[in-house]
Design an enzyme around this catalytic site. Structure first.
Site, short mmCIF file in Angstrom:
data_model
loop_
_atom_site.label_atom_id
_atom_site.label_comp_id
_atom_site.label_asym_id
_atom_site.label_seq_id
_atom_site.Cartn_x
_atom_site.Cartn_y
_atom_site.Cartn_z
N LYS A 112 0.64 -1.20 0.21
CA LYS A 112 -0.11 0.08 -0.04
C LYS A 112 0.88 0.98 0.19
CE LYS A 112 -4.20 -1.73 0.61
NZ LYS A 112 -4.70 -2.63 1.69
N LYS A 193 -1.95 -8.85 -12.08
CA LYS A 193 -2.97 -9.32 -11.33
C LYS A 193 -4.48 -8.42 -11.54
CE LYS A 193 -3.77 -9.88 -6.32
NZ LYS A 193 -4.84 -9.14 -5.60
N LYS A 196 -9.08 -4.15 -7.89
CA LYS A 196 -9.86 -2.91 -8.37
C LYS A 196 -8.89 -1.90 -8.16
CE LYS A 196 -11.61 -3.99 -3.74
NZ LYS A 196 -11.97 -5.47 -3.51
P1 ADP Z 1 -8.35 -6.23 -4.88
O1 ADP Z 1 -7.01 -6.40 -5.16
O2 ADP Z 1 -9.33 -6.25 -5.98
O3 ADP Z 1 -8.42 -5.19 -3.69
P2 ADP Z 1 -9.04 -7.79 -2.53
O4 ADP Z 1 -7.53 -7.80 -2.14
O5 ADP Z 1 -10.12 -7.30 -1.62
O6 ADP Z 1 -9.06 -7.48 -3.94
O7 ADP Z 1 -9.36 -9.54 -2.54
C1 ADP Z 1 -10.29 -10.13 -1.76
C2 ADP Z 1 -10.15 -11.58 -2.26
O8 ADP Z 1 -10.30 -11.92 -3.53
C3 ADP Z 1 -8.55 -11.98 -1.73
O9 ADP Z 1 -8.74 -13.23 -0.82
C4 ADP Z 1 -7.83 -12.56 -2.75
O10 ADP Z 1 -7.17 -13.73 -2.58
C5 ADP Z 1 -8.81 -12.64 -3.89
N1 ADP Z 1 -8.38 -12.05 -5.04
C6 ADP Z 1 -8.34 -10.76 -5.31
N2 ADP Z 1 -7.77 -10.62 -6.57
C7 ADP Z 1 -7.24 -11.96 -7.23
C8 ADP Z 1 -6.91 -12.28 -8.39
N3 ADP Z 1 -6.48 -11.59 -9.30
N4 ADP Z 1 -6.54 -13.66 -8.43
C9 ADP Z 1 -7.10 -14.28 -7.63
N5 ADP Z 1 -7.45 -14.13 -6.39
C10 ADP Z 1 -7.72 -12.69 -6.07
#
Ligand code: ADP
Ligand code: TRP
Length: 327
Positions: A112, A193, A196
Site C-alpha cells: 500500500k 493481477k 480494483k
Molecule cells: P483487490 O486486489 O481487488 O483489492 P482484495 O484484495 O479485496 O481484491 O481481494 C479479496 C480476495 O479476492 C482475496 O482473498 C484475494 O485472494 C482474492 N483475489 C483478489 N484478486 C485476485 C486475483 N486477481 N486472482 C485471484 N484471487 C484474487
C-alpha cells in the site's frame, strides 16, 4: 469439529479475481461438515473507503453477491463485521501483546505504501483486526487466497503471544489455501493481477455492451490471425480457462497454435470470453436481481447472522478478558 471462517472487504464491486480466488471456494465449503462463518469486512474497508453512501451500497452489494452465488444462510452464517463490536475489543487485547516488528513486516502494508496510499494507523494495525476476526470465533480453518496467507500467519502468532502470556484462550487457526484456481492469480485487462486498485478488473456481473467493451480492451499484440502463436503466451487464455470446458479450451488453443486461414483473431477469443462469462453468471445474475428487489430479505439474513456471530464472539471475548484479569 471444524469452524471455517473467512471475510471479504466491501471496498468495490467484486471482480473475477475475487470470485475465482475467494468467493467460489467460500461457498463450496459450506457443504463440508462443520460450522461456516463468512463476514463482510466493513471495518477493514474504512482504511480505503471513506464515503458513507458508497460504503452502505457496497456492503449490501457484497452480501447480495454471496447470496446470489449460492451462499445458503441455513448452512453458513453471513454477517457484517461491524455488527460484532467484540471483535474490536479483542483487537485491543491482541495489540497489547503484539510487537511493532511483526506489523512492520506485513507485505500488504508495504504494498500500500508503494502505491502511495496514506499510511494511517488503521492500515498499519489492519492485521491485528484481522487476527481478532479469526480468533473471536474460535475458527480453526481459514480459507484464503495466497495474498492473505501472511495475515493468517500473523493471527497464529498473535494467538501464540496471548496464550503464552495468559494461558490457553485462543484457538490456533489453520490456513486453507485456495487450490481450485489453476493459475497463480486471475489476470486483469492488462495481464497483471486483476485488482480494483489497478483499474484492470471486470465486475463478475458485467454484461452486454459494457462487457463487450471491456473484453475488447484486453491487451493483445498486433500479430494477424494467420500467424501461429503459442497460447501460453496469451493471458486471454487464462481468462477463457475460467469459463470454457477443457475440450473447447483445447480446440481454441489448437487453432491459435496452427494459425493459417482458420486461425482465430484476438477479437474472436475476446468475444467468446464475453459470451462464456455472461452464460456462466446468468443464474447468479438472476438471483442478484431477486435480492436487489427484496432488500428486506438481505437485511434479515444479515441480522440473523449478526446475532449468531455475536453470541460466539461474546463468549470468546469474556474468556479473554477473564484470562487477563479484566473480569
Ligand atoms: P483487490 O486486489 O481487488 O483489492 P482484495 O484484495 O479485496 O481484491 O481481494 C479479496 C480476495 O479476492 C482475496 O482473498 C484475494 O485472494 C482474492 N483475489 C483478489 N484478486 C485476485 C486475483 N486477481 N486472482 C485471484 N484471487 C484474487
Ligand atoms: N483481509 C482480507 C482481504 O482483504 C479480508 C479479511 C478481513 C479476512 N478479516 C478476515 C479474511 C479474516 C479472512 C479472515 O481479503
Amino acid at each position: 469439529m471444524s469452524t471455517v471462517l473467512s471475510g471479504i472487504q466491501p471496498s468495490g464491486l467484486l471482480h473475477l479475481g475475487n470470485y475465482f480466488g475467494a468467493i467460489r471456494q467460500h461457498i463450496a465449503l459450506q457443504d463440508e461438515p462443520g460450522e461456516h462463518f463468512y463476514f463482510i469486512a466493513d471495518y477493514h474497508s474504512l482504511t480505503t473507503l471513506r464515503h458513507a453512501d458508497k460504503m452502505r451500497e457496497l456492503v449490501r452489494e457484497t452480501a447480495i453477491t454471496y447470496l446470489a452465488c449460492g451462499l445458503d444462510p441455513e448452512k453458513a452464517v453471513l454477517w457484517r463485521q461491524s455488527d460484532v463490536p467484540e471483535v474490536t475489543e479483542i483487537a485491543w487485547l491482541l495489540a497489547t501483546v503484539t510487537g511493532m516488528g511483526l506489523l512492520e513486516r506485513a507485505h500488504s502494508f508495504k504494498d500500500k505504501l508503494a502505491h502511495h496510499i496514506k499510511p494511517t494507523v488503521g492500515l498499519f494495525t489492519y492485521p491485528i483486526l484481522m487476527a481478532a476476526d479469526i480468533l473471536a470465533y474460535d475458527a480453526n480453518v481459514v480459507p484464503v487466497g495466497k495474498d492473505q496467507v501472511q495475515h493468517v500467519e500473523m493471527a497464529q502468532d498473535m494467538a501464540g503471544y496471548f496464550n503464552n502470556t495468559y494461558g490457553d484462550v485462543f484457538v490456533r487457526p489453520e490456513i486453507r489455501l485456495e487450490q481450485t484456481l489453476h493459475m497463480q492469480k486471475v489476470p486483469g485487462l492488462d495481464g497483471q493481477k486483476m485488482s480494483k486498485s489497478y483499474g484492470n478488473d471486470i465486475w463478475m456481473f458485467e454484461s452486454g455492451k459494457k462487457l463487450k467493451k471491456l473484453c475488447s480492451q484486453i491487451v493483445t499484440d498486433s500479430r494477424p490471425p494467420e500467424e501461429p502463436k503459442d497460447p501460453s503466451e496469451l493471458f486471454v487464455f487464462d481468462l477463457l480457462a475460467l469459463f470454457l470446458d477443457v475440450e473447447e479450451l483445447a480446440e481454441w488453443k489448437a487453432k491459435v497454435t496452427a494459425g493459417g486461414p482458420l486461425g482465430p483473431g484476438y477479437g474472436h477469443l475476446k468475444m467468446r470470453l464475453k459470451d462464456a462469462m455472461e452464460e456462466y453468471f446468468a443464474s447468479a445474475r438472476e438471483q442478484r436481481e431477486y435480492f436487489l428487489a427484496h432488500p428486506q430479505v438481505v437485511d434479515e439474513i444479515l441480522e440473523v447472522g449478526a446475532v449468531k456471530a455475536r453470541q460466539r464472539a461474546r463468549q470468546v471475548r469474556d474468556r479473554a478478558l477473564h484470562a487477563c484479569g479484566l473480569r
